[in-house]
Structure formats: C-alpha cells, structure tokens
Design a protein around this motif. Structure first.
Motif, PDB file in Angstrom:
ATOM      1  N   ASN A   8       0.719  -1.060   0.007  1.00 33.69           N
ATOM      2  CA  ASN A   8      -0.048   0.023  -0.064  1.00 33.69           C
ATOM      3  C   ASN A   8       0.883   1.252  -0.098  1.00 33.69           C
ATOM      4  O   ASN A   8       0.135   2.365  -0.250  1.00 33.69           O
ATOM      5  CB  ASN A   8      -0.832  -0.031   1.138  1.00 33.69           C
ATOM      6  CG  ASN A   8      -2.039  -0.954   1.309  1.00 33.69           C
ATOM      7  OD1 ASN A   8      -2.621  -1.260  -0.020  1.00 33.69           O
ATOM      8  ND2 ASN A   8      -2.346  -1.785   2.463  1.00 33.69           N
ATOM      9  N   THR A   9       2.058   1.154   0.229  1.00 34.93           N
ATOM     10  CA  THR A   9       2.892   2.458   0.281  1.00 34.93           C
ATOM     11  C   THR A   9       4.125   2.190   0.039  1.00 34.93           C
ATOM     12  O   THR A   9       4.782   1.068  -0.485  1.00 34.93           O
ATOM     13  CB  THR A   9       3.151   2.900   1.952  1.00 34.93           C
ATOM     14  OG1 THR A   9       3.798   1.730   2.631  1.00 34.93           O
ATOM     15  CG2 THR A   9       1.838   2.883   2.522  1.00 34.93           C
ATOM     16  N   ALA A  10       5.084   3.468  -0.230  1.00 39.43           N
ATOM     17  CA  ALA A  10       6.361   3.195  -0.884  1.00 39.43           C
ATOM     18  C   ALA A  10       7.131   2.375  -0.039  1.00 39.43           C
ATOM     19  O   ALA A  10       8.151   1.368  -0.301  1.00 39.43           O
ATOM     20  CB  ALA A  10       6.913   4.613  -1.012  1.00 39.43           C
ATOM     21  N   LEU A  36       9.538  -5.000   0.038  1.00 45.75           N
ATOM     22  CA  LEU A  36       9.526  -6.007  -0.744  1.00 45.75           C
ATOM     23  C   LEU A  36      10.709  -6.082  -1.840  1.00 45.75           C
ATOM     24  O   LEU A  36      11.237  -7.268  -1.884  1.00 45.75           O
ATOM     25  CB  LEU A  36       8.282  -5.937  -1.494  1.00 45.75           C
ATOM     26  CG  LEU A  36       8.031  -6.943  -2.982  1.00 45.75           C
ATOM     27  CD1 LEU A  36       7.956  -8.293  -2.464  1.00 45.75           C
ATOM     28  CD2 LEU A  36       6.901  -6.257  -3.795  1.00 45.75           C
ATOM     29  N   ALA A  37      11.067  -4.963  -2.250  1.00 44.83           N
ATOM     30  CA  ALA A  37      12.402  -4.980  -3.079  1.00 44.83           C
ATOM     31  C   ALA A  37      13.643  -5.417  -2.127  1.00 44.83           C
ATOM     32  O   ALA A  37      14.333  -6.238  -2.603  1.00 44.83           O
ATOM     33  CB  ALA A  37      12.497  -3.575  -3.834  1.00 44.83           C
ATOM     34  N   GLU A  94      17.516  -9.985 -13.027  1.00 48.04           N
ATOM     35  CA  GLU A  94      16.645 -10.900 -13.530  1.00 48.04           C
ATOM     36  C   GLU A  94      15.308 -10.996 -12.711  1.00 48.04           C
ATOM     37  O   GLU A  94      14.249 -11.432 -13.582  1.00 48.04           O
ATOM     38  CB  GLU A  94      17.272 -12.304 -13.951  1.00 48.04           C
ATOM     39  CG  GLU A  94      18.434 -12.248 -14.763  1.00 48.04           C
ATOM     40  CD  GLU A  94      18.152 -11.815 -16.135  1.00 48.04           C
ATOM     41  OE1 GLU A  94      17.038 -11.926 -16.762  1.00 48.04           O
ATOM     42  OE2 GLU A  94      19.143 -11.102 -16.605  1.00 48.04           O
ATOM     43  N   VAL A  95      15.342 -10.907 -11.486  1.00 47.65           N
ATOM     44  CA  VAL A  95      14.263 -11.096 -10.661  1.00 47.65           C
ATOM     45  C   VAL A  95      13.292 -10.072 -10.935  1.00 47.65           C
ATOM     46  O   VAL A  95      13.527  -9.004 -11.034  1.00 47.65           O
ATOM     47  CB  VAL A  95      14.548 -11.421  -9.234  1.00 47.65           C
ATOM     48  CG1 VAL A  95      13.194 -11.538  -8.212  1.00 47.65           C
ATOM     49  CG2 VAL A  95      15.190 -12.727  -9.035  1.00 47.65           C
ATOM     50  N   LEU A  96      12.079 -10.410 -10.973  1.00 43.51           N
ATOM     51  CA  LEU A  96      10.905  -9.536 -11.147  1.00 43.51           C
ATOM     52  C   LEU A  96      10.209  -9.382  -9.867  1.00 43.51           C
ATOM     53  O   LEU A  96       9.890 -10.394  -9.098  1.00 43.51           O
ATOM     54  CB  LEU A  96       9.606 -10.000 -11.985  1.00 43.51           C
ATOM     55  CG  LEU A  96      10.050  -9.888 -13.604  1.00 43.51           C
ATOM     56  CD1 LEU A  96       8.983 -10.776 -14.356  1.00 43.51           C
ATOM     57  CD2 LEU A  96      10.074  -8.728 -14.059  1.00 43.51           C
ATOM     58  N   VAL A  97       9.969  -7.981  -9.317  1.00 39.75           N
ATOM     59  CA  VAL A  97       9.318  -7.430  -8.130  1.00 39.75           C
ATOM     60  C   VAL A  97       8.181  -6.726  -8.248  1.00 39.75           C
ATOM     61  O   VAL A  97       8.116  -5.655  -8.869  1.00 39.75           O
ATOM     62  CB  VAL A  97      10.485  -6.493  -7.402  1.00 39.75           C
ATOM     63  CG1 VAL A  97       9.841  -6.028  -6.036  1.00 39.75           C
ATOM     64  CG2 VAL A  97      11.946  -7.465  -7.253  1.00 39.75           C
ATOM     65  N   ASP A 151       7.981   4.265  -7.986  1.00 38.53           N
ATOM     66  CA  ASP A 151       9.091   4.965  -7.984  1.00 38.53           C
ATOM     67  C   ASP A 151      10.545   4.160  -7.332  1.00 38.53           C
ATOM     68  O   ASP A 151      11.543   4.802  -7.234  1.00 38.53           O
ATOM     69  CB  ASP A 151       9.184   6.410  -7.620  1.00 38.53           C
ATOM     70  CG  ASP A 151       8.523   7.241  -8.647  1.00 38.53           C
ATOM     71  OD1 ASP A 151       8.423   7.202  -9.923  1.00 38.53           O
ATOM     72  OD2 ASP A 151       7.981   8.535  -8.378  1.00 38.53           O
ATOM     73  N   VAL A 152      10.001   3.357  -6.347  1.00 34.99           N
ATOM     74  CA  VAL A 152      10.930   2.569  -5.354  1.00 34.99           C
ATOM     75  C   VAL A 152      11.791   1.853  -6.355  1.00 34.99           C
ATOM     76  O   VAL A 152      11.585   1.235  -7.247  1.00 34.99           O
ATOM     77  CB  VAL A 152      10.116   1.604  -4.519  1.00 34.99           C
ATOM     78  CG1 VAL A 152      11.176   0.752  -4.038  1.00 34.99           C
ATOM     79  CG2 VAL A 152       9.353   2.330  -3.615  1.00 34.99           C
ATOM     80  N   PRO A 153      13.034   2.125  -6.191  1.00 31.65           N
ATOM     81  CA  PRO A 153      14.295   1.212  -6.913  1.00 31.65           C
ATOM     82  C   PRO A 153      14.004  -0.112  -6.721  1.00 31.65           C
ATOM     83  O   PRO A 153      13.800  -0.521  -5.625  1.00 31.65           O
ATOM     84  CB  PRO A 153      15.529   1.740  -6.079  1.00 31.65           C
ATOM     85  CG  PRO A 153      15.184   3.230  -5.701  1.00 31.65           C
ATOM     86  CD  PRO A 153      13.695   3.220  -5.213  1.00 31.65           C
TER      87      PRO A 153
END
Length: 254
Positions: free
Chosen positions: A96-98, A104-105, A139-142, A160-162
């Motif tokens: 829900n938030t950055a 997660l990243a 390679e990994v998708l987030v 916008d989160v790297p």
C-alpha cells in the motif's frame, strides 16, 4: 540464464500468465505444456504450500515457461525461500505504500541493492556459467499488488521505488476495498480510470503493468489498454469452466 519473461516485457511485448491453485505437479506440468509465457504458483489464496510449490516448479522446468510465485504476505522469509526454490519473480499482495514496496524489493534483491539472504538452492542452477548471485538482481521481477484505495493513492511513489519492476492489479480486492462486489473482470468507470492511470504511470517509467483477469476477451481488452502482463484464470477455474461447458453440451435425460 536469462529471465525470458522479463526479456519479453522489456521488449514491450504482451505476456500471458497462467495461475496454479491446485497443489499438484501434474497440474503444473499440464499447464506448462500450453503456451503461457509464465505460470504463477499461488501461495496466498490457492491451496498450495511451500513443498507443493517446489514440486510445481520442478514439473514446469521441462518447458519454456517462467516460474513465478504469489507469496502470502510481504514477509522476507517466505519471499526468500520462494526465490531460492526457483521463482523468477514475486507477486506480493497488499502493498500500500512506498515503504512497503521498498521492504518487498529488499526481500527480493541481494546486497548491496537489497537484503535478500544468500542460499539460492534450486535457483543456483539458473546461473549457468556465472554465479546466480551475480545475475539475480538483474533478472528477478518484483511486482507489488495494487488492490486498495491507499495503494492507488500511492501508486506513483510505489512505482518510483528502486528495484520495483512494475505493479500487478488485483481487481477483486481493489473493488472490494471500495465497497464493490469482489469480482475480477470489472466494468465500473471509476475502476477503468484507475487501470488507465496504472498503465500510463508504469509505462512512463519504463516499468510493467499486470492484471488478473478471468475471461480471455477481457484480457485482450486489458492488453489493448496498456497492460503488458495479464493472467487469465487459473488451473482450477479453467478446469471448472471446461467441465461445466462439457456437461452443458450433453443431452441427458433426468
């Protein structure tokens, strides 16, 4: 080894994703024999567990399909274990938030970019003549899920989160959170406006927009709208649909 799904997405080609709710390697094998670009094992709402996910990945490995996982929550332990088991990407619910997207990243990516713990196990074979750890971050998708009003309001900050590859819309929960019926292929103008914003903002950043659908015709509409990653049903829903159609076509006496 390259993540062929990510390569296709980067080429701006539409990708079609299958979905595994049934905890059976044979179901995974049957689905993998079809022309999906990727197949996601659902650890959130499917009846899969970690062991059945591994079995599904093993069954899929004989076919040119990219294995993904939807984890049950934004928790680094299960995210890391799913990636170590061979997932090439993570779909995560209720981001829900950055700040939550950054968490997660961090769980998906190795240092110095993230905080994923080392121990790739099955995934180590993906490295080919390189170390898996040397290629994984590229390679990994987030893919955080957008499925609440709060997530919609924070969409641009999440994108916008790297390390975030794009976003994946959960239409059922998105509508449910806004007081609507929890269905998939939505037609409410308010929701369709949100979809248009999602695809525009993702594209503007060179990132990906995904969505969960049920009907292939609706999935085509979503591709035309700008979604480049669409899920169409699941093993369970497709089996039920085919069974109902077969029974309806029979002329049986009571």
């Amino acid at each position: 080894m390259r993540n062929t799904l990510k390569m296709r997405l980067q080429a701006r080609s539409a990708c079609v994703n299958g979905w595994l709710s049934i905890p059976a390697a044979y179901s995974a094998e049957v689905m993998a024999r079809c022309a999906w670009h990727s197949i996601t094992v659902d650890l959130q709402h499917g009846v899969q567990d970690y062991a059945s996910m591994v079995h599904c990945f093993q069954a899929m490995s004989a076919f040119p399909v990219t294995p993904l996982v939807r984890v049950p929550s934004n928790e680094p332990g299960i995210i890391g274990k799913a990636l170590d088991a061979g997932a090439w990407g993570v779909i995560c619910p209720l981001v829900n938030t950055a700040e939550e997207a950054k968490a997660l990243a961090n769980a998906c990516l190795y240092p110095p970019v993230g905080r994923r713990s080392n121990g790739p196990n099955r995934a180590s074979s993906y490295g080919g003549d390189k170390l898996y750890q040397d290629i994984a971050n590229d390679e990994v998708l987030v893919l955080p899920m957008i499925e609440t009003a709060e997530a919609v309001s924070n969409l641009e900050a999440i994108l916008d989160v790297p390390g975030v590859s794009g976003v994946y819309v959960g239409p059922s929960d998105l509508g449910f959170a806004m007081g609507l019926r929890p269905i998939f292929d939505r037609e409410e103008p308010m929701i369709l406006d949100i979809y248009a914003t999602v695809t525009k903002e993702a594209s503007r950043r060179g990132k990906f927009a995904g969505i969960h659908t049920i009907n292939p015709l609706y999935a085509n509409r979503m591709i035309d709208m700008g979604f480049n990653f669409v899920t169409v049903g699941s093993d369970a829903s497709l089996m039920m649909k085919a069974a109902k159609e077969a029974l309806a076509a029979l002329h049986l006496r009571d």
